[in-house]
Every structure is written in C-alpha cells, then in structure tokens.
Design a protein around this motif. Structure first.
Motif, PDB file in Angstrom:
ATOM      1  N   HIS A   7      12.556  25.627  56.607  1.00  0.00           N
ATOM      2  CA  HIS A   7      13.369  26.187  57.687  1.00  0.00           C
ATOM      3  C   HIS A   7      12.518  27.042  58.629  1.00  0.00           C
ATOM      4  CE1 HIS A   7      16.615  28.625  59.543  1.00  0.00           C
ATOM      5  NE2 HIS A   7      17.237  27.453  59.508  1.00  0.00           N
ATOM      6  N   GLY A  16      15.060  27.533  46.728  1.00  0.00           N
ATOM      7  CA  GLY A  16      15.192  28.456  47.848  1.00  0.00           C
ATOM      8  C   GLY A  16      13.891  28.634  48.606  1.00  0.00           C
ATOM      9  N   ALA A  21      16.860  32.201  51.952  1.00  0.00           N
ATOM     10  CA  ALA A  21      17.151  30.954  51.237  1.00  0.00           C
ATOM     11  C   ALA A  21      17.198  31.173  49.726  1.00  0.00           C
ATOM     12  CB  ALA A  21      16.113  29.894  51.587  1.00  0.00           C
ATOM     13  N   SER A  46      20.444  30.606  47.416  1.00  0.00           N
ATOM     14  CA  SER A  46      20.376  29.706  46.270  1.00  0.00           C
ATOM     15  C   SER A  46      20.812  30.415  44.986  1.00  0.00           C
ATOM     16  CB  SER A  46      18.948  29.174  46.131  1.00  0.00           C
ATOM     17  OG  SER A  46      18.860  28.200  45.140  1.00  0.00           O
ATOM     18  N   ARG A  60      12.933  33.927  56.162  1.00  0.00           N
ATOM     19  CA  ARG A  60      13.598  32.653  55.853  1.00  0.00           C
ATOM     20  C   ARG A  60      13.581  32.360  54.355  1.00  0.00           C
ATOM     21  NH1 ARG A  60      14.646  33.350  60.619  1.00  0.00           N
ATOM     22  NH2 ARG A  60      14.578  31.784  62.247  1.00  0.00           N
ATOM     23  N   TYR A 116      13.183  25.429  50.615  1.00  0.00           N
ATOM     24  CA  TYR A 116      14.060  25.348  51.780  1.00  0.00           C
ATOM     25  C   TYR A 116      13.655  26.374  52.834  1.00  0.00           C
ATOM     26  CZ  TYR A 116      18.148  25.410  54.759  1.00  0.00           C
ATOM     27  OH  TYR A 116      18.973  25.363  55.850  1.00  0.00           O
ATOM     28  N   GLY A 117      13.355  27.586  52.401  1.00  0.00           N
ATOM     29  CA  GLY A 117      12.979  28.643  53.339  1.00  0.00           C
ATOM     30  C   GLY A 117      11.715  28.315  54.112  1.00  0.00           C
TER      31      GLY A 117
END
Length: 70
Positions: free
Chosen positions: A37, A30, A57, A61, A53, A33-34
């Motif tokens: 992003h 997470g 994320a 997750s 973000r 990914y955050g």
C-alpha cells in the motif's frame, strides 16, 4: 433422566487456538499489505509513510482476530 436421554447428550469439543501462530500470520499479512500500500502511488515512499501504512495494516489485521474492546 432416562438412559436414552443420557446417550443423546453431546458435549461440544474443546477448541484450543494457537495464539502465537494466529498473531504471527496477522502481523505478516499486515506488513506485506502495508508495504504494498505504501508503494501503491509512488515508487519511493518516505520512511514515515511506510511505517504509517505498515502499522495501520498490522493493527487492522490484528483487529480481525482480536477484540480490543474487552
């Protein structure tokens, strides 16, 4: 119960999950990914955007491996 039926009875295996490892993986994925992003549309996002973000994320997750409605 006949001897043949007793032999056919199968007990399901006991499964034990390693909750810490599952949660650690979900949080790590997470966060990664955050951060990606947050930097998707701008090279230098603000601190608040990154936190938003990453938090979103990570919770997403964790939501994949946990049921928060219980």
């Amino acid at each position: 119960m006949s001897e043949a039926k007793k032999r056919l009875r199968v007990t399901p295996p006991k499964i034990k999950f390693q909750a810490y490892n599952l949660m650690e993986r979900a949080v790590s994925e997470g966060v990664a990914y955050g951060v990606r992003h947050a930097h998707k549309h701008t090279e230098k996002p603000g601190h608040e955007i990154i936190i938003e973000r990453v938090t979103s994320a990570v919770m997403s997750s964790l939501g994949e491996i946990m049921d928060f409605d219980a």
